[in-house]
Design a protein around this motif. Structure first.
Motif, PDB file in Angstrom:
ATOM      1  N   ALA A 190       0.827  -1.208   0.000  1.00 43.39           N
ATOM      2  CA  ALA A 190       0.000   0.000   0.000  1.00 43.39           C
ATOM      3  C   ALA A 190       0.860   1.255   0.000  1.00 43.39           C
ATOM      4  O   ALA A 190       0.433   2.313  -0.471  1.00 43.39           O
ATOM      5  CB  ALA A 190      -0.918  -0.005   1.226  1.00 43.39           C
ATOM      6  N   GLY A 191       2.093   1.150   0.500  1.00 43.47           N
ATOM      7  CA  GLY A 191       2.999   2.296   0.478  1.00 43.47           C
ATOM      8  C   GLY A 191       3.382   2.709  -0.916  1.00 43.47           C
ATOM      9  O   GLY A 191       3.851   3.833  -1.132  1.00 43.47           O
ATOM     10  N   ASN A 192       3.224   1.824  -1.908  1.00 42.32           N
ATOM     11  CA  ASN A 192       3.527   2.124  -3.313  1.00 42.32           C
ATOM     12  C   ASN A 192       2.250   2.314  -4.122  1.00 42.32           C
ATOM     13  O   ASN A 192       2.301   2.356  -5.351  1.00 42.32           O
ATOM     14  CB  ASN A 192       4.378   1.000  -3.917  1.00 42.32           C
ATOM     15  N   CYS A 193       1.094   2.398  -3.452  1.00 46.69           N
ATOM     16  CA  CYS A 193      -0.180   2.577  -4.155  1.00 46.69           C
ATOM     17  C   CYS A 193      -0.220   3.963  -4.800  1.00 46.69           C
ATOM     18  O   CYS A 193       0.251   4.946  -4.229  1.00 46.69           O
ATOM     19  CB  CYS A 193      -1.340   2.421  -3.176  1.00 46.69           C
ATOM     20  N   LYS A 194      -0.791   4.030  -5.988  1.00 43.97           N
ATOM     21  CA  LYS A 194      -0.817   5.279  -6.744  1.00 43.97           C
ATOM     22  C   LYS A 194      -2.166   5.971  -6.586  1.00 43.97           C
ATOM     23  O   LYS A 194      -3.208   5.377  -6.825  1.00 43.97           O
ATOM     24  CB  LYS A 194      -0.558   4.987  -8.227  1.00 43.97           C
ATOM     25  N   LEU A 195      -2.142   7.242  -6.171  1.00 47.71           N
ATOM     26  CA  LEU A 195      -3.354   8.037  -6.047  1.00 47.71           C
ATOM     27  C   LEU A 195      -3.489   8.949  -7.255  1.00 47.71           C
ATOM     28  O   LEU A 195      -2.488   9.484  -7.746  1.00 47.71           O
ATOM     29  CB  LEU A 195      -3.312   8.890  -4.769  1.00 47.71           C
ATOM     30  N   ASN A 196      -4.724   9.136  -7.723  1.00 46.68           N
ATOM     31  CA  ASN A 196      -4.924  10.083  -8.817  1.00 46.68           C
ATOM     32  C   ASN A 196      -4.968  11.503  -8.263  1.00 46.68           C
ATOM     33  O   ASN A 196      -4.850  11.734  -7.058  1.00 46.68           O
ATOM     34  CB  ASN A 196      -6.177   9.746  -9.620  1.00 46.68           C
ATOM     35  N   ASN A 197      -5.149  12.481  -9.140  1.00 49.69           N
ATOM     36  CA  ASN A 197      -5.082  13.882  -8.717  1.00 49.69           C
ATOM     37  C   ASN A 197      -6.136  14.224  -7.672  1.00 49.69           C
ATOM     38  O   ASN A 197      -5.866  14.938  -6.704  1.00 49.69           O
ATOM     39  CB  ASN A 197      -5.254  14.792  -9.938  1.00 49.69           C
ATOM     40  N   VAL A 198      -7.346  13.726  -7.852  1.00 47.44           N
ATOM     41  CA  VAL A 198      -8.418  14.023  -6.904  1.00 47.44           C
ATOM     42  C   VAL A 198      -8.105  13.414  -5.542  1.00 47.44           C
ATOM     43  O   VAL A 198      -8.272  14.054  -4.496  1.00 47.44           O
ATOM     44  CB  VAL A 198      -9.768  13.496  -7.433  1.00 47.44           C
ATOM     45  N   GLU A 199      -7.626  12.161  -5.549  1.00 50.49           N
ATOM     46  CA  GLU A 199      -7.304  11.481  -4.288  1.00 50.49           C
ATOM     47  C   GLU A 199      -6.135  12.153  -3.575  1.00 50.49           C
ATOM     48  O   GLU A 199      -6.113  12.247  -2.351  1.00 50.49           O
ATOM     49  CB  GLU A 199      -6.992  10.011  -4.568  1.00 50.49           C
ATOM     50  N   LYS A 200      -5.166  12.629  -4.352  1.00 50.64           N
ATOM     51  CA  LYS A 200      -4.029  13.340  -3.749  1.00 50.64           C
ATOM     52  C   LYS A 200      -4.490  14.622  -3.076  1.00 50.64           C
ATOM     53  O   LYS A 200      -4.000  14.984  -1.998  1.00 50.64           O
ATOM     54  CB  LYS A 200      -2.992  13.656  -4.823  1.00 50.64           C
ATOM     55  N   ALA A 201      -5.406  15.334  -3.736  1.00 55.32           N
ATOM     56  CA  ALA A 201      -5.895  16.591  -3.171  1.00 55.32           C
ATOM     57  C   ALA A 201      -6.634  16.355  -1.852  1.00 55.32           C
ATOM     58  O   ALA A 201      -6.579  17.181  -0.930  1.00 55.32           O
ATOM     59  CB  ALA A 201      -6.812  17.290  -4.172  1.00 55.32           C
ATOM     60  N   ARG A 202      -7.322  15.224  -1.741  1.00 53.42           N
ATOM     61  CA  ARG A 202      -8.073  14.912  -0.519  1.00 53.42           C
ATOM     62  C   ARG A 202      -7.178  14.376   0.588  1.00 53.42           C
ATOM     63  O   ARG A 202      -7.503  14.510   1.770  1.00 53.42           O
ATOM     64  CB  ARG A 202      -9.154  13.876  -0.829  1.00 53.42           C
ATOM     65  N   ASP A 203      -6.061  13.762   0.204  1.00 55.17           N
ATOM     66  CA  ASP A 203      -5.197  13.114   1.195  1.00 55.17           C
ATOM     67  C   ASP A 203      -4.258  14.144   1.818  1.00 55.17           C
ATOM     68  O   ASP A 203      -3.243  14.517   1.226  1.00 55.17           O
ATOM     69  CB  ASP A 203      -4.395  11.993   0.533  1.00 55.17           C
ATOM     70  N   LYS A 204      -4.564  14.611   2.995  1.00 51.89           N
ATOM     71  CA  LYS A 204      -3.759  15.608   3.691  1.00 51.89           C
ATOM     72  C   LYS A 204      -2.693  14.969   4.588  1.00 51.89           C
ATOM     73  O   LYS A 204      -1.838  15.659   5.146  1.00 51.89           O
ATOM     74  CB  LYS A 204      -4.659  16.509   4.553  1.00 51.89           C
ATOM     75  N   GLU A 205      -2.730  13.644   4.722  1.00 46.67           N
ATOM     76  CA  GLU A 205      -1.799  12.957   5.616  1.00 46.67           C
ATOM     77  C   GLU A 205      -0.419  12.839   4.968  1.00 46.67           C
ATOM     78  O   GLU A 205      -0.289  12.564   3.778  1.00 46.67           O
ATOM     79  CB  GLU A 205      -2.343  11.563   5.933  1.00 46.67           C
ATOM     80  N   LYS A 206       0.615  13.055   5.761  1.00 50.77           N
ATOM     81  CA  LYS A 206       1.987  12.922   5.278  1.00 50.77           C
ATOM     82  C   LYS A 206       2.396  11.453   5.297  1.00 50.77           C
ATOM     83  O   LYS A 206       2.129  10.731   6.259  1.00 50.77           O
ATOM     84  CB  LYS A 206       2.935  13.735   6.154  1.00 50.77           C
ATOM     85  N   GLU A 207       3.050  10.996   4.231  1.00 54.29           N
ATOM     86  CA  GLU A 207       3.488   9.599   4.156  1.00 54.29           C
ATOM     87  C   GLU A 207       4.535   9.315   5.225  1.00 54.29           C
ATOM     88  O   GLU A 207       5.403  10.138   5.502  1.00 54.29           O
ATOM     89  CB  GLU A 207       4.083   9.306   2.772  1.00 54.29           C
TER      90      GLU A 207
END
Length: 650
Positions: A190-207
């Motif tokens: 899951a650490g290598n899972c790819k998020l699209n632009n919309v999902e990235k914008a929603r994901d405020k958590e730092k890896e």
């Protein structure tokens, strides 16, 4: 109106993505009308990437319906299920396709689910206009590579003609990769899972250091129930206090929490008996034996541990045992080994600084892949205990190594102390004295002229030889140079061998071998284009591959230098695959350096970088050299220069 072809419209096609980032298709689930009163649902090809395996095969087009993938019927499957099948296909995928044509006399204005039929022409237009996807540059490529394989396997986008971030993730998920923090994780994590632009914008958590965020975890395991992330700190050499169990169905692999030690580290955490552990610290445990999961836990060297779990309902009958109430459970996990391998035996070896064995990861015709004894130290306790070269190592003390990697097995042997119990299986029967005597008599007889078997004969230097190898539709896995529009016009020569290909499995061909014929067809590079030469090695042959090869000793090569000035922050534009002789150029992206664009080509081998030899270098060395270099850069390049050996056409 869009109509399905009647009769003869279905066909099969095999796509091979060896050396490519993806198969080059993106999909959509839609609905079309095949008659005024009937509709057909299914999975359709939404886009085809230029210069991808899907385009090069010449048989696929936008709008085709996918009926099956590698024998799995997908007519009623969902998009995520089909994407998962594509990810798990490896380097070759077999598609059953039903072609779709447009009926000019029909009504094309009726709405269709997902807008597929109405937007088909737009999809086609976008594919025609979309530029070919650029291969990864050397900087991003060196961050995202599988160290045990090649540097060229960087992250890639989905198969469509749109932006990478918004397409489905069709990257190769085999092997390992490093996170930005430098931690090595599974590509399928899951650490290598790819998020699209919309999902990235929603994901405020730092890896975190393993690449985890809850958005990435939920996307990776969206098919599981109640997915959770559990973090803890474990002091060195401290057990977690969990009992693990497998799946009740022996045909399925899983890792369940069977019990919790009330005095253990995880007793106060959000973990319950019955939870399924799907990942730990970037290592995927889903679909893996719980016994090998135990080995993974023991080999974790960091104090921080992150578990990804799925909370299952009490009514789910997945776990092979009932929840353990008394901890620790009195269960011998190695007992099943003797049921599966009746001839297995346990050997007690006293470790006095060393056990006295060397191991390898290999394959045997009787038992398949596993850990085997490759050598014994003379006079060691292991030799005196009766362990033999060729024995399969099944367990170290109570830790099963049946599905362990080489590194996991080595870690167990290093950590073991005192008297070590090794469970081994002897696969090679002892030779009888009578048979030895008969062999001696046969040796005394005059030897007949040796017959060369092309299926097993080794390649002899400075001799034209015909060899055969079993491929069985497996990708050959090589990079070759040669062709009339290539810098090498005098012959077809191997410059790189991928470890997962059929040629690597055969283990007879080497880098700089000159291939004269393939399946009886001459590789006449004075008349063949580079594309035609490459196609001969990117075909999935049915069963046997026959090649005529010449191995020059010394190798027929030329060496030259390429120098240029690299500006800070500007990519070099090379994708590389390291091998024993240096780094093979697998792709070139025009980055504005004339000396690279005009002088180098795919298949060239970089042997020195600013005077530093790259022969047999590790990934870390490659990364340091290419990542930090600016200003004047000097490359020493080796390129094949074979003698023309193809015969004149009659």
């Amino acid at each position: 109106m869009v109509q399905l072809n009647s009769g003869g419209g279905a066909f099969t096609v095999a796509l091979d993505k060896t050396g490519k980032k993806s198969f080059g298709i993106s999909i959509v689930r839609g609905e079309i009308k095949d008659s005024p009163n009937t509709k057909t649902n299914g999975i359709f090809i939404k886009g085809i990437v230029p210069d991808s395996p899907a385009q090069l095969c010449g048989k696929l087009k936008v709008g085709d319906r996918i009926l099956s993938i590698n024998g799995n019927d997908v007519r009623n499957a969902t998009e995520p299920e089909v994407i998962l099948l594509i990810k798990d296909a490896g380097t070759v995928i077999n598609l059953e396709i039903q072609s779709v044509d447009q009926d000019k006399g029909g009504d094309s204005n009726k709405p269709v689910e997902n807008g597929f039929a109405m937007n088909k022409n737009k999809f086609q237009q976008s594919i025609k206009q979309a530029p070919a996807p650029k291969p990864p540059n050397v900087n991003s490529m060196l961050k995202n590579t599988n160290y045990s394989a090649t540097i060229s396997s960087g992250p890639s986008g989905g198969g469509g003609g749109g932006g990478d971030d918004d397409e489905e993730d069709e990257r190769d998920m085999t092997g390992r990769i490093r996170t930005e923090a430098g931690i090595e994780i599974d590509r399928a994590s899951a650490g290598n899972c790819k998020l699209n632009n919309v999902e990235k914008a929603r994901d405020k958590e730092k890896e975190d250091e393993f690449g985890y965020t809850m958005a990435k975890i939920n996307k990776r395991y969206n098919m599981l129930k109640d997915v959770r992330r559990v973090e803890l700190t474990r002091p060195a050499n401290t057990p977690l206090g969990m009992a693990l169990a497998g799946h009740v169905d022996r045909q399925k692999m899983a890792c369940f929490v069977a019990g919790i030690d009330p005095e253990g580290l995880v007793a106060s955490l959000d973990i319950k008996p019955g939870d399924e552990i799907v990942e730990v610290n970037g290592v995927v445990l889903k679909n893996r034996c719980h016994l090998n999961a135990s080995v993974v836990f023991k080999n974790i060297v960091t104090e921080k541990i992150v578990l990804i779990t799925s909370r299952r309902k009490p009514s789910d009958d997945g776990m092979s045992v009932k929840p353990v109430k008394q901890f620790p459970p009195k269960i011998d996990d190695t007992k099943f080994l003797f049921d599966q391998f009746p001839k297995a035996r346990t050997v007690a070896v006293k470790k006095e600084g060393f056990i006295g064995i060397m191991i390898i990861y290999g394959k045997h015709v009787e038992v398949g892949n596993g850990i085997f004894i490759s050598d014994l130290r003379e006079g060691s306790n292991a030799e005196e205990a009766g362990i033999k070269v060729g024995d399969m190592l099944l367990a170290v003390n109570k830790d099963v190594t049946l599905e362990s990697t080489y590194d996991e097995a080595v870690a167990l042997l290093k950590r073991a102390e005192g008297v070590v119990n090794l469970c081994v299986l002897t696969l090679k029967p002892e030779e009888k004295k009578e048979e030895k005597k008969e062999e001696k008599k046969e040796e005394e007889k005059p030897k007949e002229p040796e017959k060369i078997d092309p299926a097993t004969a080794p390649v002899k230097p400075n001799t034209k030889m015909v060899i055969e190898m079993k491929v069985e539709k497996k990708p050959l896995g090589v990079i070759v140079v040669g062709g009339k529009n290539n810098h090498v016009k005098t012959g077809c020569v191997i410059t790189h061998i991928y470890p997962e290909g059929a040629i690597a499995a055969d283990n007879r061909l080497q880098i700089f071998d000159h291939i004269i014929e393939v399946q009886g067809k001459q590789m006449d590079c004075t008349s063949m284009t580079t594309l035609k030469v490459h196609q001969a090695f990117h075909t999935c042959y049915e069963n046997l591959l026959t090649v005529q090869v010449y191995r020059a000793d010394p190798p027929e090569v030329e060496t030259f230098k390429v120098e240029f000035n690299r500006k800070p922050g500007k990519d070099i534009g090379l994708s590389l695959a390291p091998n024993a002789k240096g780094c093979t150029i697998s792709e070139i992206t025009s980055a504005g350096y004339a000396d690279i664009d005009n002088k180098l080509q795919r298949g060239d081998i970089i042997t020195k970088f600013n005077g530093d030899s790259l022969e047999g270098c590790t990934f870390e060395v490659c990364y340091a050299l290419f990542k930090g270099a600016t200003g004047k850069i000097s490359l020493e390049v080796t390129r094949p220069k074979p003698t023309v050996r193809t015969e004149a056409k009659k």
